[in-house]
Design a protein around this motif. Structure first.
Motif, mmCIF file in Angstrom:
data_model
loop_
_atom_site.group_PDB
_atom_site.id
_atom_site.type_symbol
_atom_site.label_atom_id
_atom_site.label_comp_id
_atom_site.label_asym_id
_atom_site.label_seq_id
_atom_site.Cartn_x
_atom_site.Cartn_y
_atom_site.Cartn_z
ATOM 1 N N GLU A 270 31.388 29.359 70.584
ATOM 2 C CA GLU A 270 32.541 29.870 69.834
ATOM 3 C C GLU A 270 33.441 28.708 69.421
ATOM 4 N N THR A 271 34.367 29.008 68.529
ATOM 5 C CA THR A 271 35.407 28.024 68.225
ATOM 6 C C THR A 271 36.541 28.266 69.211
ATOM 7 N N ARG A 272 37.334 27.225 69.473
ATOM 8 C CA ARG A 272 38.456 27.358 70.401
ATOM 9 C C ARG A 272 39.665 26.637 69.821
ATOM 10 N N ARG A 285 36.916 32.126 67.111
ATOM 11 C CA ARG A 285 35.916 33.117 66.680
ATOM 12 C C ARG A 285 34.542 32.765 67.242
ATOM 13 N N SER A 286 33.777 33.843 67.489
ATOM 14 C CA SER A 286 32.452 33.645 68.081
ATOM 15 C C SER A 286 31.498 33.029 67.072
ATOM 16 N N LYS A 287 30.604 32.177 67.554
ATOM 17 C CA LYS A 287 29.568 31.625 66.675
ATOM 18 C C LYS A 287 28.189 31.952 67.246
ATOM 19 N N GLU A 288 28.163 33.037 68.051
ATOM 20 C CA GLU A 288 26.895 33.424 68.688
ATOM 21 C C GLU A 288 25.847 33.767 67.623
ATOM 22 N N GLN A 289 26.317 34.492 66.573
ATOM 23 C CA GLN A 289 25.397 34.787 65.475
ATOM 24 C C GLN A 289 25.599 33.729 64.395
#
Ligand code: ADP
Ligand code: MG
Ligand code: ZN
Length: 500
Positions: A270-272, A285-289
């Protein structure tokens, strides 16, 4: 409870990936003629191209290409003889075209490296940071979320959009995953951004102001067990805006990842966001996908195909490398390693060099920038270079000291006055009535008083024990409130006691 940093590095190896965005200092935008000047009234520097109005046709800014090639060459990259722009499609209100013109699989520069040094307890260590790519893109506009307490979109009543920044040339410099830094990962990350900033500054392609966002760093961090092959899952801390924060963000992420891994859980990709106040990061925001930006080649722009002789011309005009310059300066001024590192760390090398150019001797110039000025900068928690004191002021103060018109103590008052915005040195000296007591009779009076107060010490000096004079000189300095020239006091005192 958070793990100690020592425990983290006993067990895990950090891997870094640094993405640096730099706003180029061109006069006009990347694909139109709009001004890039900072601080104009909102939406006054816009046109159909950077607003993405239907039918508008972009054209590439040649200066931006020249600057990007210079950056690539300075980072030892290859320059692609042919590369294209691509559309990165996504919707966000600050991006009026609904796509960002960027470069995707064909960056203009690729495959470079930058060597960075850090000063450690085990001596100076050098690391080679490999550069994956350097590509061109454009900045977005700015959203302002109004009415909420936090300035974030959540809880805001409405948002304002300023497109003046939309379309300003941006260059993104991306490293390959960097391994082998071990416990020094946070320092190496900082040193890389610092060295890169120096290079960009020396090239004159950007004003590289991290605090104003013209240089921004995303720090990717992952951990793997020591000895493991496979890279761990990374987090990406966005837009870290000072060198110190880069170092702190990497360290804090290493500790956070280790805590998760030690519990047998997995790190989420994810971004932090890094918070200066707590020194910690919170999720973005998640970067899992993998996001699908539906990249495709930009049909409205011709490919970039820089002529080989143009590239060579740019290579030929590259300035002295910051690392070479530092070495030259260190030799010229005979500066010890530690002090050189201190100047670089405090980011005052330019200031010291300028002060020397204006006539100050290197030792004095250095000791002001690293001493009193650095101390006051520290107190105010700002970089020394951003204080309202200039090399000219320091050179002037040094000249006054050399001429015996200021003592060190008085000079410190002057320097502090300049930093407090009271004016230039001469104005402060005038206003505060600062002057050296050089009148011999006034000094002699103070000397006699000191001798009368400490007759036994005076006797020792008379008997030839010169070091004892220190106590008397101190008393005279105190009596004259630091306004006397210590060398002069010493001379007069010794003469008075038959030792001159
Ligand atoms: P994104 O679009 O997600 O930001 P990029 O490829 O632009 O991806 O940048 C990712 C950065 O992270 C690069 O510098 C890359 O070298 C680095 N990186 C990739 N994998 C890892 C990993 N497992 N750990 C640390 N850094 C990584
Ligand atoms: Mg990224
Ligand atoms: Zn425009």
């Amino acid at each position: 409870m958070a793990l100690s940093y020592e425990k983290v590095i006993e067990k895990y190896e950090p891997v870094l990936g640094l993405e640096v965005h730099v706003e180029l200092g061109t006069k006009s935008k990347m694909f139109c003629g709009c001004s890039t000047e900072f601080g104009a009234a909102p939406n006054t520097q816009v046109c159909p191209v950077c607003l993405g109005l239907p039918g508008a046709l972009p054209a590439v800014n040649g200066k931006a290409i020249e600057y990007t090639i210079a950056i690539g060459l300075a980072l030892n990259c290859s320059i692609a003889p042919f590369s294209r722009f691509a559309r990165k499609n996504y919707f966000y209100p600050d991006m009026p075209k609904n796509f960002q013109t960027s470069q995707y699989d064909e960056p203009i520069c690729f495959g470079g490296f930058l060597d960075v040094k850090i000063d450690t307890d085990e001596g100076v260590k050098e690391y080679r940071v490999e550069i994956e790519r350097v590509h061109m893109e454009e900045d977005t506009g700015k959203s302002l979320h109004m009415g909420g307490a936090t300035g974030r979109i959540h809880g805001a009543d409405y948002s304002l959009l300023d497109y003046n920044r939309a379309g300003i040339p941006l260059v993104e410099i991306v490293t390959k995953p960097l391994t082998g830094t071990g416990k020094y990962a946070p320092e190496v990350a900082r040193a890389y951004v610092s060295e890169l900033r120096d290079i960009l500054r020396s090239l004159g392609v950007s004003d590289v102001k991290m605090e104003q966002g013209s240089l921004r760093c995303d720090a990717n961090v992952s951990l793997r067990l020591i000895g493991a092959e496979k890279l761990g899952t990374r987090s990406e801390t966005k837009n870290v805006n000072s060198l110190r924060s880069v170092e702190r963000a990497v360290r804090s992420e290493m500790i956070r990842h280790a805590g998760i891994l030690d519990k047998g859980e997995r790190v989420i990709q994810e971004t932090r966001h890094f918070h200066e106040d707590t020194g910690e990061t919170t999720p973005g925001r998640s970067k899992e996908q993998a996001e699908d930006y539906r990249y495709f080649p930009e049909p409205d722009l011709v490919p970039v195909a820089p002529a080989a002789d143009w590239i060579e011309k740019i290579r030929g005009s590259l300035p002295e490398k910051p690392s070479v310059r530092r070495k030259r300066i260190q030799e010229e001024w005979q500066v010890p390693d530690k002090e050189m590192a201190a100047m670089i760390n405090a980011d005052v090398l330019d200031q010291v060099e300028e002060t020397v150019k204006l006539g100050a001797d290197p030792t004095r110039a250095r000791s002001w920038w690293l001493g009193e000025i650095a101390r006051l900068a520290n107190e105010r928690e700002v970089p020394a270079a951003s204080l309202p004191i200039t090399a000219k002021d320091v050179a002037e103060v040094v000249a006054l000291i050399v001429r015996g018109e200021l003592t060190d103590k008085l000079a410190r008052q002057v320097v502090e006055g300049v930093i407090n915005n009271e004016g230039r040195p001469s104005e402060i000296i005038e206003k505060r009535g600062i002057k050296v007591v050089s009148d011999d009779s006034a000094l002699l009076q103070a000397i006699e008083k000191a001798i009368a107060a400490q007759p036994d010490v005076a006797e020792k000096v008379r008997g030839g024990h010169i070091p004892a004079a220190g106590a008397l000189i101190g008393a005279v300095m105190k009596e004259t409130k630091g306004q006397a020239d210590a060398a002069k006091v010493r001379e007069l005192l010794l003469k008075h006691l038959g030792q001159g």
